[in-house]
Design an enzyme around this catalytic site. Structure first.
Site, PDB file in Angstrom:
ATOM      1  N   LYS A   1       9.758   1.976  28.891  1.00  0.00           N
ATOM      2  CA  LYS A   1       9.502   3.311  27.864  1.00  0.00           C
ATOM      3  C   LYS A   1       8.827   2.770  26.351  1.00  0.00           C
ATOM      4  O   LYS A   1       9.927   1.588  26.290  1.00  0.00           O
ATOM      5  CB  LYS A   1      10.930   4.033  27.192  1.00  0.00           C
ATOM      6  CG  LYS A   1      10.867   4.776  26.633  1.00  0.00           C
ATOM      7  CD  LYS A   1       9.660   5.948  26.864  1.00  0.00           C
ATOM      8  CE  LYS A   1       9.609   6.816  25.466  1.00  0.00           C
ATOM      9  NZ  LYS A   1       8.658   7.523  25.466  1.00  0.00           N
TER      10      LYS A   1
ATOM     11  N   CYS B   1      -0.668   5.771  18.332  1.00  0.00           N
ATOM     12  CA  CYS B   1       0.050   5.765  17.232  1.00  0.00           C
ATOM     13  C   CYS B   1      -0.536   6.423  15.905  1.00  0.00           C
ATOM     14  O   CYS B   1      -0.967   5.497  15.819  1.00  0.00           O
ATOM     15  CB  CYS B   1       0.884   4.413  16.497  1.00  0.00           C
ATOM     16  SG  CYS B   1       2.323   4.711  18.248  1.00  0.00           S
TER      17      CYS B   1
ATOM     18  N   THR C   1       3.578  11.179  35.874  1.00  0.00           N
ATOM     19  CA  THR C   1       3.943  11.619  35.759  1.00  0.00           C
ATOM     20  C   THR C   1       4.834  11.995  37.522  1.00  0.00           C
ATOM     21  O   THR C   1       5.870  13.020  37.163  1.00  0.00           O
ATOM     22  CB  THR C   1       3.360  12.557  35.651  1.00  0.00           C
ATOM     23  OG1 THR C   1       2.825  12.671  33.364  1.00  0.00           O
ATOM     24  CG2 THR C   1       3.398  14.415  35.487  1.00  0.00           C
TER      25      THR C   1
HETATM   26  C1  FMN Z   1       7.096  12.079  29.416  1.00  0.00           C
HETATM   27  C2  FMN Z   1       6.478  11.276  28.984  1.00  0.00           C
HETATM   28  C3  FMN Z   1       6.417  10.067  28.220  1.00  0.00           C
HETATM   29  C4  FMN Z   1       5.317   9.159  27.499  1.00  0.00           C
HETATM   30  N1  FMN Z   1       5.869   8.239  26.671  1.00  0.00           N
HETATM   31  C5  FMN Z   1       4.960   6.869  26.637  1.00  0.00           C
HETATM   32  C6  FMN Z   1       5.389   6.019  25.592  1.00  0.00           C
HETATM   33  O1  FMN Z   1       6.463   5.670  25.420  1.00  0.00           O
HETATM   34  N2  FMN Z   1       3.888   4.960  25.646  1.00  0.00           N
HETATM   35  C7  FMN Z   1       2.708   5.310  26.093  1.00  0.00           C
HETATM   36  O2  FMN Z   1       2.028   4.443  25.896  1.00  0.00           O
HETATM   37  N3  FMN Z   1       2.566   5.636  27.274  1.00  0.00           N
HETATM   38  C8  FMN Z   1       3.299   7.374  27.283  1.00  0.00           C
HETATM   39  N4  FMN Z   1       3.041   7.828  28.313  1.00  0.00           N
HETATM   40  C9  FMN Z   1       2.110   7.425  28.852  1.00  0.00           C
HETATM   41  C10 FMN Z   1       2.279   7.449  30.510  1.00  0.00           C
HETATM   42  O3  FMN Z   1       2.378   6.456  30.557  1.00  0.00           O
HETATM   43  C11 FMN Z   1       0.286   7.779  30.976  1.00  0.00           C
HETATM   44  O4  FMN Z   1      -0.237   6.929  30.585  1.00  0.00           O
HETATM   45  C12 FMN Z   1       0.325   9.111  31.293  1.00  0.00           C
HETATM   46  O5  FMN Z   1       1.878   9.715  31.851  1.00  0.00           O
HETATM   47  C13 FMN Z   1      -1.056   8.941  32.180  1.00  0.00           C
HETATM   48  O6  FMN Z   1      -0.415   8.739  33.603  1.00  0.00           O
HETATM   49  P1  FMN Z   1      -0.139  10.042  34.920  1.00  0.00           P
HETATM   50  O7  FMN Z   1      -0.683  11.014  34.825  1.00  0.00           O
HETATM   51  O8  FMN Z   1       0.694   9.012  35.750  1.00  0.00           O
HETATM   52  O9  FMN Z   1       1.037  10.057  33.912  1.00  0.00           O
HETATM   53  C14 FMN Z   1       4.119   8.781  28.818  1.00  0.00           C
HETATM   54  C15 FMN Z   1       3.955  10.085  29.031  1.00  0.00           C
HETATM   55  C16 FMN Z   1       5.089  11.107  29.453  1.00  0.00           C
HETATM   56  C17 FMN Z   1       4.301  11.794  30.520  1.00  0.00           C
END
Ligand code: FMN
Ligand code: FAD
Ligand code: FES
Lengths: 330, 289
Positions: free
Chosen positions: A55, A140, A276
């Site tokens: 995270k 950010c 996800t």
């Molecule tokens: C609940 C949640 C929290 C996330 N927190 C971060 C984070 O702290 N830093 C970051 O770079 N990406 C964060 N992401 C983005 C994911 O790392 C990823 O890039 C994004 O969800 C797309 O991938 P997916 O479709 O497989 O989820 C977060 C995504 C979700 C769903």
């Protein structure tokens, strides 16, 4: 190739070279979707993963956004967690040791609201055993330039990467946001500033409303869309980035099974991150790794490296080829 | 307290009150591990829409039979699909999750249980546990205050009154029992009977929980409230299920509790109630076909 049943592991090799990193396999878990690893230990052997991206970490702890922070949408979800995290001190003291003791390669996702914060964080993580790379989250807002997102402007993205580059010798991955007009430009800027690798994509800017209460469904109004719904966007972004730069790229976005993961590798991504999908199936990464191995077997490939980037840019079979095959029919 | 995935199977489903279904699931490992007040994440359907699992409390835990029961209200896409699962349908369970209720020590005195609408779901198992091993002298020392919008949404007498517990029903429309809010009924009865509850348990809509919390704090009754939040993972990874935590002092920064790992059972004093935001209660009708 001769089929040697005893050498199954060796002949269907999943290991990949990702810049300076040698990974057991190309499957990692995405930041923010896997906590600090321990949350998933009941469901899978963490050492089976290529790497764990933890995270996002900031210098000071952050409480995150007020709830509601989540909403489900067709084949996806929108989150506005607000980068809640324990801060770098607590991370190093109470979160990292768990993964390090188990010899899981850890990639630390870092972010800040100021250039100096990124740099200081990177310096704090330099030389810490267990950390194999940093992933810079440039999605950010830059508080100094009025909250503009670092990752949406090539020169600002470059300044973040430069600042981090100066502060650490760790391999750097810059994580790109899809919420830009030309992702290739940001990719070039990041690599020019010293990023060893790129990962894409972060979540897609999105919104949801409630027709009964007539309000936005997220307290933050906007959030980031993730899940299967964004996979086609992520594939397009990955393709554009691979065309723009010549460095290792990690594909992210909507990966839920081995087929999805292989699609990114086919484009030329050298690894993937699963996000996800971990929420739905906490052991999905194990299934993806197993599925990849089966794919190599069926396709008679010695290793996944042979498959990476093997996309045939011509979209369809030339008609002549099909016609030839048809004439072979009895 | 290990969490695990289990492939369960629908045994039967029944509409036991309006829009309220009781689902019996064959899930022997879950039935052996779960405790009252805990919950699990159920994948209501294979596929991508709905994508996420849905959280449900254990309504009944029957380890000998290898069965867990869910009592749920159809409020949207996920629960609509769930209501259409025929016997034999395989469904994936992830659990047991969360902290669960703590039973009072032996001979602690009368307990008050407050249920609003579908909030009766986890309280049924709690009542069974209180009857079986809790520190309540007689069944009648369990005082259940049970409110709903209308009588048709309430569980029938054979599931509650027949247990020998004291049941006080209320409905917003006056169609059954006291006409008005369940928290008003609670105030009245406690005063009239001069009850000195040793413990309060509650589950229901947020507005009710807020009034229950205020009552418990006013009367210095230790409380265990089962609270909800939207959830993606259920295991502490997404940080989506946040509720504002009570402040140590006025100057301290906001911080959040997470329903799936810090709860879902919370003491009234641990939540900063006025900071909770929602985008409204589930609608009474939903547009879905
Ligand atoms: C609940 C949640 C929290 C996330 N927190 C971060 C984070 O702290 N830093 C970051 O770079 N990406 C964060 N992401 C983005 C994911 O790392 C990823 O890039 C994004 O969800 C797309 O991938 P997916 O479709 O497989 O989820 C977060 C995504 C979700 C769903
Ligand atoms: C720990 C926990 C235990 C629960 N136990 C039960 C139970 O035993 N029985 C039961 O019927 N329900 C229970 N719920 C609520 C249940 O999870 C939701 O009703 C369900 O997820 C709705 O899914 P849906 O797809 O049908 O609705 P959606 O289409 O997702 O939403 C429809 C409406 O329901 C509202 N809603 C969705 N999720 C929740 C939620 N978590 N809490 C409150 N409102 C929500 C939405 O805001 C929307 O207005 C519990 C929730 C939690 C967090
Ligand atoms: S539901 Fe994901 S952290 Fe609680």
């Amino acid at each position: 190739m001769a089929q040697n049943p005893d050498a199954r592991g060796a002949s269907h090799d999943l290991s990949v070279q990702l810049g300076p990193l040698r990974l057991k396999n190309p499957v990692m878990v995405a930041s923010g979707t896997f906590g600090y690893g321990e949350e998933y230990a009941d469901f899978l052997d963490l050492t089976a993963l290529g790497a764990v991206v933890v995270k996002g970490i900031s210098l000071a702890p952050r409480p995150g956004n007020p709830p509601p922070r989540l909403v489900e949408t067709p084949a996806g979800m929108i989150n506005a967690i607000g980068l809640e995290n324990v801060g770098v001190d607590a991370f190093l003291q109470s979160k990292l040791p768990y993964l390090r003791d188990r010899q899981v390669p850890v990639i630390v996702n870092i972010f800040g609201n100021l250039l100096e914060e990124y740099a200081e964080l990177a310096a704090r993580l330099e030389g810490v055993p267990g950390i194999v790379a940093l992933e810079i989250n440039i999605s950010c807002p830059n508080v100094k330039s009025g909250g503009m997102i670092f990752g949406t402007e090539p020169s600002m993205a470059a300044r973040v990467v430069e600042a981090v580059r100066r502060a650490t010798t760790l391999p750097l991955i810059t994580k790109l946001t899809p919420n830009v007009t030309h992702i290739g430009e940001i990719a070039k800027a990041a690599v020019g500033a010293g990023s060893d690798m790129l990962s894409c994509i972060n979540t897609v800017a999105a919104m949801a409303v409630d027709i009964f209460s007539r309000r936005p469904k997220l307290a933050n109004v906007f959030g980031g869309l993730s899940g299967p719904a964004i996979k086609p966007i992520a594939l397009r972004c990955t393709y554009e980035v691979l065309q723009a730069v010549d460095c290792p790229v990690i594909g992210i976005g909507g990966i839920a099974n081995a087929t999805d993961a292989l699609e990114f590798l086919l484009l030329g991504a050298r690894a993937v991150q699963v996000g996800t999908a971990n929420f739905v199936h906490p052991a999905v990464t194990r299934e993806i790794i197993e599925g990849m191995r089966r794919f190599l077997e069926v396709e008679r490939l010695g290793g996944v490296e042979e498959y990476i980037g093997s996309l045939n840019r011509e979209c369809l079979f030339p008609f002549a080829e099909i016609a030839c095959e048809m004439t072979d029919l009895p | 307290m290990q969490k695990f995935l289990e492939e369960g199977r629908v045994l039967e489903q029944q509409e036991v009150a309006r829009q309220t279904h009781r689902l019996r699931l064959e899930a022997p490992r879950m039935a052996g591990a779960a405790r009252a007040g805990q919950f699990f994440m159920l994948q209501v359907r294979e596929g991508m829409d709905p994508l996420l699992r849905r959280p449900f409390s254990f309504h009944r835990i029957l380890p000998e039979e290898g069965i867990v029961e869910v009592l749920y209200r159809v409020v949207g896409k996920g629960t609509w699909w769930l209501s259409r699962c025929a016997p034999g349908t395989p469904l994936s369970l992830l659990g047991p999750l969360g902290n669960g209720f703590e039973l009072p020590p032996i001979a602690a005195g009368p307990v008050v249980v407050v249920a609003g609408g579908i909030g009766i779901a986890p309280l049924q198992e709690l009542i069974q546990q209180l009857l079986a091993k809790g520190g309540v002298g007689r069944p009648a020392d369990i005082h259940l205050f049970y409110g709903a919008r209308t009588g048709a949404e309430q569980l029938p007498e054979n599931l509650l009154e027949d247990l020998g517990i004291s049941v006080y029903r209320s409905t917003d429309d006056g169609s059954l029992g006291y006409g008005g809010f369940v928290t008003d009924l609670l105030r009245r009865v406690v005063q009239e009977k001069n009850l000195q509850p040793s413990q309060l348990y509650a589950c229901g809509p947020l507005a009710m929980q807020y009034h229950v919390a205020r009552w418990a704090l006013e009367h210095k009754v230790p409380s265990q409230l089962s609270l909800e939040s939207l959830m993606a993972c259920g295991i502490g990874a997404c940080l989506g299920c946040a509720l504002p935590a009570a402040q140590a002092d006025a100057s301290s920064q906001d911080h959040y509790l997470h329903v799936c790992k810090d709860g879902p059972i919370f003491g009234a004093e641990s939540i900063q109630w006025h900071k909770i935001q929602t985008h409204g209660a589930p609608p009474t009708i939903f547009l879905y076909s």
